[in-house]
Design a protein around this motif. Structure first.
Motif, PDB file in Angstrom:
ATOM      1  N   UNK A  80     -14.040   5.906  -8.250  1.00 46.62           N
ATOM      2  CA  UNK A  80     -14.725   4.873  -9.030  1.00 46.62           C
ATOM      3  C   UNK A  80     -13.966   4.554 -10.313  1.00 46.62           C
ATOM      4  N   UNK A  81     -13.411   5.566 -10.958  1.00 44.14           N
ATOM      5  CA  UNK A  81     -12.653   5.340 -12.197  1.00 44.14           C
ATOM      6  C   UNK A  81     -11.325   4.621 -11.917  1.00 44.14           C
ATOM      7  N   UNK A  82     -10.686   4.956 -10.806  1.00 44.28           N
ATOM      8  CA  UNK A  82      -9.427   4.289 -10.446  1.00 44.28           C
ATOM      9  C   UNK A  82      -9.692   2.811 -10.180  1.00 44.28           C
ATOM     10  N   UNK A  83     -10.763   2.528  -9.453  1.00 45.72           N
ATOM     11  CA  UNK A  83     -11.076   1.157  -9.074  1.00 45.72           C
ATOM     12  C   UNK A  83     -11.691   0.346 -10.210  1.00 45.72           C
ATOM     13  N   UNK A  84     -11.870   0.977 -11.348  1.00 49.91           N
ATOM     14  CA  UNK A  84     -12.445   0.321 -12.521  1.00 49.91           C
ATOM     15  C   UNK A  84     -11.342  -0.146 -13.479  1.00 49.91           C
ATOM     16  N   UNK A  85     -10.190  -0.536 -12.920  1.00 57.40           N
ATOM     17  CA  UNK A  85      -9.103  -1.052 -13.761  1.00 57.40           C
ATOM     18  C   UNK A  85      -7.875  -0.162 -13.813  1.00 57.40           C
ATOM     19  N   UNK A  86      -7.821   0.856 -12.962  1.00 55.47           N
ATOM     20  CA  UNK A  86      -6.685   1.769 -12.970  1.00 55.47           C
ATOM     21  C   UNK A  86      -5.451   1.201 -12.295  1.00 55.47           C
ATOM     22  N   UNK A  87      -4.324   1.786 -12.623  1.00 52.41           N
ATOM     23  CA  UNK A  87      -3.035   1.411 -12.046  1.00 52.41           C
ATOM     24  C   UNK A  87      -2.341   2.649 -11.515  1.00 52.41           C
ATOM     25  N   UNK A  88      -1.333   2.442 -10.688  1.00 47.79           N
ATOM     26  CA  UNK A  88      -0.450   3.526 -10.277  1.00 47.79           C
ATOM     27  C   UNK A  88       0.858   3.318 -11.041  1.00 47.79           C
ATOM     28  N   UNK A  89       1.291   4.363 -11.737  1.00 49.84           N
ATOM     29  CA  UNK A  89       2.540   4.340 -12.493  1.00 49.84           C
ATOM     30  C   UNK A  89       3.604   4.993 -11.633  1.00 49.84           C
ATOM     31  N   UNK A  90       4.691   4.263 -11.412  1.00 47.79           N
ATOM     32  CA  UNK A  90       5.753   4.724 -10.525  1.00 47.79           C
ATOM     33  C   UNK A  90       6.857   5.425 -11.305  1.00 47.79           C
TER      34      UNK A  90
ATOM     35  N   UNK B  23       0.845  -1.195   0.000  1.00 48.23           N
ATOM     36  CA  UNK B  23       0.000   0.000   0.000  1.00 48.23           C
ATOM     37  C   UNK B  23       0.881   1.246   0.000  1.00 48.23           C
ATOM     38  N   UNK B  24       0.285   2.322  -0.470  1.00 46.56           N
ATOM     39  CA  UNK B  24       0.938   3.620  -0.386  1.00 46.56           C
ATOM     40  C   UNK B  24      -0.055   4.567   0.279  1.00 46.56           C
TER      41      UNK B  24
ATOM     42  N   UNK C  68       8.815   3.761 -14.740  1.00 46.11           N
ATOM     43  CA  UNK C  68       9.477   2.481 -14.993  1.00 46.11           C
ATOM     44  C   UNK C  68       8.576   1.267 -14.801  1.00 46.11           C
ATOM     45  N   UNK C  69       7.485   1.433 -14.040  1.00 41.97           N
ATOM     46  CA  UNK C  69       6.614   0.291 -13.784  1.00 41.97           C
ATOM     47  C   UNK C  69       5.247   0.780 -13.315  1.00 41.97           C
ATOM     48  N   UNK C  70       4.336  -0.172 -13.217  1.00 41.30           N
ATOM     49  CA  UNK C  70       2.993   0.128 -12.720  1.00 41.30           C
ATOM     50  C   UNK C  70       2.489  -1.034 -11.885  1.00 41.30           C
ATOM     51  N   UNK C  71       1.491  -0.719 -11.050  1.00 40.78           N
ATOM     52  CA  UNK C  71       0.778  -1.733 -10.277  1.00 40.78           C
ATOM     53  C   UNK C  71      -0.701  -1.409 -10.345  1.00 40.78           C
ATOM     54  N   UNK C  72      -1.510  -2.447 -10.451  1.00 38.20           N
ATOM     55  CA  UNK C  72      -2.952  -2.255 -10.476  1.00 38.20           C
ATOM     56  C   UNK C  72      -3.431  -1.849  -9.089  1.00 38.20           C
ATOM     57  N   UNK C  73      -4.339  -0.887  -9.044  1.00 35.94           N
ATOM     58  CA  UNK C  73      -4.934  -0.444  -7.779  1.00 35.94           C
ATOM     59  C   UNK C  73      -6.103  -1.375  -7.470  1.00 35.94           C
ATOM     60  N   UNK C  74      -6.071  -1.992  -6.284  1.00 32.89           N
ATOM     61  CA  UNK C  74      -7.117  -2.937  -5.888  1.00 32.89           C
ATOM     62  C   UNK C  74      -8.243  -2.273  -5.108  1.00 32.89           C
ATOM     63  N   UNK C  75      -7.863  -1.359  -4.220  1.00 32.57           N
ATOM     64  CA  UNK C  75      -8.872  -0.679  -3.406  1.00 32.57           C
ATOM     65  C   UNK C  75      -8.239   0.538  -2.735  1.00 32.57           C
TER      66      UNK C  75
ATOM     67  N   UNK D  53      -2.415  -1.999  -3.437  1.00 34.60           N
ATOM     68  CA  UNK D  53      -1.913  -2.384  -4.749  1.00 34.60           C
ATOM     69  C   UNK D  53      -1.799  -3.887  -4.928  1.00 34.60           C
ATOM     70  N   UNK D  54      -1.919  -4.300  -6.165  1.00 31.52           N
ATOM     71  CA  UNK D  54      -1.605  -5.676  -6.532  1.00 31.52           C
ATOM     72  C   UNK D  54      -0.103  -5.856  -6.333  1.00 31.52           C
ATOM     73  N   UNK D  55       0.337  -6.936  -5.699  1.00 31.08           N
ATOM     74  CA  UNK D  55       1.775  -7.108  -5.476  1.00 31.08           C
ATOM     75  C   UNK D  55       2.583  -7.276  -6.767  1.00 31.08           C
ATOM     76  N   UNK D  56       1.919  -7.637  -7.870  1.00 30.07           N
ATOM     77  CA  UNK D  56       2.635  -7.830  -9.135  1.00 30.07           C
ATOM     78  C   UNK D  56       2.937  -6.485  -9.786  1.00 30.07           C
ATOM     79  N   UNK D  57       4.220  -6.233 -10.028  1.00 29.38           N
ATOM     80  CA  UNK D  57       4.638  -5.032 -10.742  1.00 29.38           C
ATOM     81  C   UNK D  57       4.812  -5.363 -12.214  1.00 29.38           C
ATOM     82  N   UNK D  58       4.385  -4.456 -13.066  1.00 33.30           N
ATOM     83  CA  UNK D  58       4.538  -4.609 -14.512  1.00 33.30           C
ATOM     84  C   UNK D  58       5.512  -3.535 -14.977  1.00 33.30           C
TER      85      UNK D  58
END
Length: 143
Positions: free
Chosen positions: A48-58, A37-38, A65-72, A89-94
């Motif tokens: 609502x838009x973030x939780x509809x498939x959004x990610x945080x780009x780091x 979490x951050x 350099x990477x992103x993680x999907x926002x879960x809640x 955040x989803x623990x998987x980084x892309x």
């Protein structure tokens, strides 16, 4: 497809993606259920838009350099009694294509069409470029 929005955030004090992963494995960077979490001061109005498939780009060292999907989004009350937002955040980084970003405070919204694409999974095993070389290549539009 339903509309979503992403977030973009500086990962202050992080040297590379591996360093971000290491930080997120620490207990103080996790929720009670073990997810990274951050915690941030401001609650996103576009929740609502973030939780509809959004990610945080780091942004690390001035480069996305990477992103993680926002879960809640969880409410966190600090010791000072102030309500804050924990971006869970989803623990998987892309890893993503790299893109330069100037410093900014807090987080910002990032439209999907302005978000860098994920790198192919086959590139995850490659050694990352040094941060200064990566930034220089992104600056001239090579990455």
């Amino acid at each position: 497809m339903d509309k979503h929005i992403n977030l973009i955030k500086l990962s202050v004090g992080t040297d590379d993606v591996e360093n971000l992963i290491d930080w997120q494995r620490l207990p103080q960077a996790q929720t009670a259920d073990g997810l990274p979490r951050h915690v941030t001061r401001m609650w996103p109005k576009r929740e609502a838009e973030i939780l509809n498939g959004g990610s945080i780009y780091w942004v690390i060292k001035g480069v996305i350099q990477c992103r993680q999907r926002v879960l809640r989004l969880d409410q966190v009350i600090g010791q000072d009694g102030i309500r804050r937002c924990a971006i869970v955040l989803d623990p998987e980084l892309h890893r993503t294509n790299q893109a330069l970003r100037r410093p900014f405070q807090g987080w910002r919204y990032l439209k999907p069409e302005d978000s860098p694409a994920d790198l192919p999974a086959t590139r995850d095993a490659e050694d990352p470029l040094p941060a200064d070389l990566s930034a220089a290549l992104a600056e001239i539009g090579v990455l």
